[in-house]
Design a protein around this motif. Sequence first.
Motif, PDB file in Angstrom:
ATOM      1  N   ARG A  72       0.881  -1.175   0.000  1.00 58.93           N
ATOM      2  CA  ARG A  72       0.000   0.000   0.000  1.00 58.93           C
ATOM      3  C   ARG A  72       0.916   1.222   0.000  1.00 58.93           C
ATOM      4  O   ARG A  72       1.563   1.527   0.997  1.00 58.93           O
ATOM      5  CB  ARG A  72      -0.906  -0.020   1.232  1.00 58.93           C
ATOM      6  N   TRP A  73       0.952   1.897  -1.132  1.00 57.41           N
ATOM      7  CA  TRP A  73       1.871   3.014  -1.325  1.00 57.41           C
ATOM      8  C   TRP A  73       1.285   4.280  -0.720  1.00 57.41           C
ATOM      9  O   TRP A  73       0.168   4.668  -1.030  1.00 57.41           O
ATOM     10  CB  TRP A  73       2.173   3.201  -2.805  1.00 57.41           C
ATOM     11  N   THR A  74       2.058   4.931   0.146  1.00 59.04           N
ATOM     12  CA  THR A  74       1.625   6.188   0.756  1.00 59.04           C
ATOM     13  C   THR A  74       2.335   7.382   0.134  1.00 59.04           C
ATOM     14  O   THR A  74       1.929   8.521   0.361  1.00 59.04           O
ATOM     15  CB  THR A  74       1.896   6.170   2.278  1.00 59.04           C
ATOM     16  N   HIS A  75       3.386   7.098  -0.631  1.00 58.22           N
ATOM     17  CA  HIS A  75       4.167   8.178  -1.250  1.00 58.22           C
ATOM     18  C   HIS A  75       4.846   7.622  -2.495  1.00 58.22           C
ATOM     19  O   HIS A  75       5.351   6.493  -2.470  1.00 58.22           O
ATOM     20  CB  HIS A  75       5.221   8.683  -0.247  1.00 58.22           C
ATOM     21  N   TRP A  76       4.842   8.412  -3.591  1.00 63.66           N
ATOM     22  CA  TRP A  76       5.556   8.006  -4.821  1.00 63.66           C
ATOM     23  C   TRP A  76       5.811   9.278  -5.615  1.00 63.66           C
ATOM     24  O   TRP A  76       4.889   9.902  -6.109  1.00 63.66           O
ATOM     25  CB  TRP A  76       4.701   7.039  -5.637  1.00 63.66           C
ATOM     26  N   ASP A  77       7.061   9.692  -5.694  1.00 67.51           N
ATOM     27  CA  ASP A  77       7.378  10.858  -6.511  1.00 67.51           C
ATOM     28  C   ASP A  77       8.685  10.630  -7.251  1.00 67.51           C
ATOM     29  O   ASP A  77       9.158   9.505  -7.330  1.00 67.51           O
ATOM     30  CB  ASP A  77       7.379  12.156  -5.683  1.00 67.51           C
TER      31      ASP A  77
ATOM     32  N   ARG B 103       7.333   5.204  -0.789  1.00 70.59           N
ATOM     33  CA  ARG B 103       7.198   4.531   0.503  1.00 70.59           C
ATOM     34  C   ARG B 103       5.908   3.727   0.513  1.00 70.59           C
ATOM     35  O   ARG B 103       4.876   4.178   0.037  1.00 70.59           O
ATOM     36  CB  ARG B 103       7.199   5.569   1.621  1.00 70.59           C
ATOM     37  N   ALA B 104       6.005   2.509   1.088  1.00 67.15           N
ATOM     38  CA  ALA B 104       4.834   1.632   1.180  1.00 67.15           C
ATOM     39  C   ALA B 104       4.931   0.784   2.433  1.00 67.15           C
ATOM     40  O   ALA B 104       6.005   0.615   3.013  1.00 67.15           O
ATOM     41  CB  ALA B 104       4.743   0.723  -0.039  1.00 67.15           C
ATOM     42  N   LYS B 105       3.788   0.233   2.816  1.00 64.48           N
ATOM     43  CA  LYS B 105       3.732  -0.793   3.856  1.00 64.48           C
ATOM     44  C   LYS B 105       3.237  -2.055   3.183  1.00 64.48           C
ATOM     45  O   LYS B 105       2.435  -2.001   2.250  1.00 64.48           O
ATOM     46  CB  LYS B 105       2.774  -0.377   4.976  1.00 64.48           C
ATOM     47  N   GLY B 106       3.735  -3.185   3.663  1.00 64.46           N
ATOM     48  CA  GLY B 106       3.320  -4.449   3.092  1.00 64.46           C
ATOM     49  C   GLY B 106       3.900  -5.610   3.861  1.00 64.46           C
ATOM     50  O   GLY B 106       4.219  -5.496   5.048  1.00 64.46           O
ATOM     51  N   VAL B 107       4.030  -6.735   3.168  1.00 64.43           N
ATOM     52  CA  VAL B 107       4.516  -7.969   3.780  1.00 64.43           C
ATOM     53  C   VAL B 107       5.628  -8.538   2.915  1.00 64.43           C
ATOM     54  O   VAL B 107       5.522  -8.556   1.687  1.00 64.43           O
ATOM     55  CB  VAL B 107       3.360  -9.000   3.885  1.00 64.43           C
TER      56      VAL B 107
ATOM     57  N   THR C  34       9.618 -23.319   4.179  1.00 62.73           N
ATOM     58  CA  THR C  34       8.313 -22.756   4.476  1.00 62.73           C
ATOM     59  C   THR C  34       8.363 -21.245   4.268  1.00 62.73           C
ATOM     60  O   THR C  34       9.304 -20.584   4.712  1.00 62.73           O
ATOM     61  CB  THR C  34       7.932 -23.033   5.951  1.00 62.73           C
ATOM     62  N   PHE C  35       7.354 -20.734   3.574  1.00 57.92           N
ATOM     63  CA  PHE C  35       7.263 -19.279   3.407  1.00 57.92           C
ATOM     64  C   PHE C  35       6.655 -18.681   4.666  1.00 57.92           C
ATOM     65  O   PHE C  35       5.634 -19.145   5.164  1.00 57.92           O
ATOM     66  CB  PHE C  35       6.420 -18.923   2.178  1.00 57.92           C
ATOM     67  N   ARG C  36       7.291 -17.648   5.157  1.00 59.42           N
ATOM     68  CA  ARG C  36       6.811 -16.934   6.342  1.00 59.42           C
ATOM     69  C   ARG C  36       6.642 -15.462   5.964  1.00 59.42           C
ATOM     70  O   ARG C  36       7.360 -14.949   5.124  1.00 59.42           O
ATOM     71  CB  ARG C  36       7.806 -17.076   7.488  1.00 59.42           C
ATOM     72  N   SER C  37       5.695 -14.811   6.605  1.00 57.52           N
ATOM     73  CA  SER C  37       5.444 -13.397   6.286  1.00 57.52           C
ATOM     74  C   SER C  37       5.946 -12.498   7.399  1.00 57.52           C
ATOM     75  O   SER C  37       5.839 -12.831   8.586  1.00 57.52           O
ATOM     76  CB  SER C  37       3.953 -13.166   6.047  1.00 57.52           C
ATOM     77  N   TYR C  38       6.491 -11.373   6.987  1.00 58.26           N
ATOM     78  CA  TYR C  38       7.034 -10.377   7.907  1.00 58.26           C
ATOM     79  C   TYR C  38       6.554  -9.002   7.474  1.00 58.26           C
ATOM     80  O   TYR C  38       6.799  -8.600   6.325  1.00 58.26           O
ATOM     81  CB  TYR C  38       8.570 -10.410   7.899  1.00 58.26           C
ATOM     82  N   PRO C  39       5.895  -8.260   8.363  1.00 60.05           N
ATOM     83  CA  PRO C  39       5.453  -6.909   7.988  1.00 60.05           C
ATOM     84  C   PRO C  39       6.665  -5.992   7.779  1.00 60.05           C
ATOM     85  O   PRO C  39       7.632  -6.050   8.543  1.00 60.05           O
ATOM     86  CB  PRO C  39       4.598  -6.456   9.167  1.00 60.05           C
ATOM     87  N   VAL C  40       6.587  -5.177   6.714  1.00 64.28           N
ATOM     88  CA  VAL C  40       7.703  -4.297   6.379  1.00 64.28           C
ATOM     89  C   VAL C  40       7.215  -2.923   5.936  1.00 64.28           C
ATOM     90  O   VAL C  40       6.084  -2.760   5.483  1.00 64.28           O
ATOM     91  CB  VAL C  40       8.583  -4.864   5.237  1.00 64.28           C
ATOM     92  N   VAL C  41       8.114  -1.967   6.073  1.00 63.16           N
ATOM     93  CA  VAL C  41       7.981  -0.670   5.420  1.00 63.16           C
ATOM     94  C   VAL C  41       9.019  -0.684   4.309  1.00 63.16           C
ATOM     95  O   VAL C  41      10.176  -1.053   4.540  1.00 63.16           O
ATOM     96  CB  VAL C  41       8.231   0.496   6.401  1.00 63.16           C
TER      97      VAL C  41
END
Length: 156
Positions: free
Chosen positions: A78-83, A88-92, A106-113
């Motif tokens: 989810r992009w909050t800024h793009w120029d 900048r985005a938040k995601g997994v 095994t695939f594991r998910s980690y929240p990231v900026v």
Amino acid sequence: MRRLAMTKAAALCAAVAFAAAMGPASAAPAGAPATPARAVAQPPRDTVLVDCFAKPQVRPADFVLACGDGNSRLAALRWTHWDTTSARAKGVNWLNDCEPYCAAGTFRSYPVVVRLDQTQSWKGHPPQQRYDRMTLTYTGDRPERSARTVTYALWD
């Protein structure tokens, strides 16, 4: 018969000449100076993120980080800024732990900026600008033996 063919040919030539004469008049307002094509300003292009297939991406929802084997990818971005200078985005980050080896991992998910920056000209497509660096900051759990913040040079 020959006279009919000549009449048709003359009519066709007259129609083409008429269309050619009307084309430029309808394309520009009366009295407007002709502008050379190279002088026309192009709208600014978005800075792009180049994917594994050398395709430009703008605000992608998903992005593969490990092009060779797909063992690391970003999802639900989810992009909050793009120029023109950064994004900048938040995601997994979905990451294969490769335990005991990658095919059985095994695939594991980690929240990231995600932060993109260091723009430069895309070699194969100048004057298109692309992001050259990606920084991931893990906001919760992170992969074993990984720093909280990881920076990658991006491909061209």
